[in-house]
Design a protein around this motif. Sequence first.
Motif, PDB file in Angstrom:
ATOM      1  N   UNK A   1       0.835  -1.205   0.000  1.00  0.00           N
ATOM      2  CA  UNK A   1       0.000   0.000   0.000  1.00  0.00           C
ATOM      3  C   UNK A   1       0.867   1.251   0.000  1.00  0.00           C
ATOM      4  N   UNK A   2       1.974   1.181   0.785  1.00  0.00           N
ATOM      5  CA  UNK A   2       2.867   2.336   0.834  1.00  0.00           C
ATOM      6  C   UNK A   2       3.544   2.574  -0.508  1.00  0.00           C
ATOM      7  N   UNK A   3       3.944   1.450  -1.149  1.00  0.00           N
ATOM      8  CA  UNK A   3       4.642   1.574  -2.426  1.00  0.00           C
ATOM      9  C   UNK A   3       3.733   2.114  -3.518  1.00  0.00           C
ATOM     10  N   UNK A   4       2.477   1.732  -3.504  1.00  0.00           N
ATOM     11  CA  UNK A   4       1.561   2.141  -4.564  1.00  0.00           C
ATOM     12  C   UNK A   4       0.987   3.539  -4.335  1.00  0.00           C
ATOM     13  N   UNK A   5       1.184   4.088  -3.157  1.00  0.00           N
ATOM     14  CA  UNK A   5       0.676   5.426  -2.874  1.00  0.00           C
ATOM     15  C   UNK A   5       1.579   6.470  -3.523  1.00  0.00           C
ATOM     16  N   UNK A   6       1.017   7.271  -4.408  1.00  0.00           N
ATOM     17  CA  UNK A   6       1.792   8.290  -5.121  1.00  0.00           C
ATOM     18  C   UNK A   6       1.693   9.625  -4.386  1.00  0.00           C
ATOM     19  N   UNK A   7       2.776  10.426  -4.465  1.00  0.00           N
ATOM     20  CA  UNK A   7       2.710  11.768  -3.884  1.00  0.00           C
ATOM     21  C   UNK A   7       1.679  12.616  -4.629  1.00  0.00           C
ATOM     22  N   UNK A   8       1.241  13.649  -4.002  1.00  0.00           N
ATOM     23  CA  UNK A   8       0.268  14.556  -4.612  1.00  0.00           C
ATOM     24  C   UNK A   8       0.911  15.276  -5.802  1.00  0.00           C
TER      25      UNK A   8
END
Length: 216
Positions: A131-138
């Motif tokens: 989940x952390x890896x797939x979360x992209x910055x804004x």
Amino acid sequence: MKKLNALLFNQGGKCFYCDAILDMNEATLDHVIPQSKGGKNDLDNLVVCCKYANHAFRDYSPKHKMAVIKELCCLSSVCKKIFPREEEIIESKEVEEPQIELQPEKKKQDSKAKTTQNQLQPEKKTQDSKAKKTTKPNISIANQLLLKAIAAFEKEGKEGVSSQIKNKMLELNPAFKEADYGFNQFNKFLLHAQEQKVVTLKKQGKGSSYVIKKKP
């Protein structure tokens, strides 16, 4: 033996202390005033009681004996409370044994539960990691950095092209990577910014470079 029979008859066949019916196997003579304390061995100083009470009282004084009986507040079972019969001890052990046997089984169940929980934890950590890896910055953060880079060129009266703008962005924020925002090329990031109406792009020559300006 004659004293025992006579006293037991006078006591109605019952223990003097606990009032339980006695048979001859359990009946014993007890000195009301212990001989160790000067008591005589005659009928006036003797009573018949069960061997359990006799054993429990030992050389207690009459006052001490009565204090114990009064404290227990149960004449019919005083001897049992002072000195449990052998068969009661055996029965007590038989009741307790199943509880002792159940404890290892409970430990096994607890151990299995802990093992299952431990097995689930790595899976949960893996899911959290994904989940952390797939979360992209804004993306708006990257867009703001892009506008700052363009503004730096405009301040000097110049127009920035793709490579120059990227270098300026890295100068302002060395950690910038278009890949963090899901783009494998910087130009794709620029095209996305144009779609969002953040900038306007103008092709420069025959290459892949763009002249980049703020959206009016």
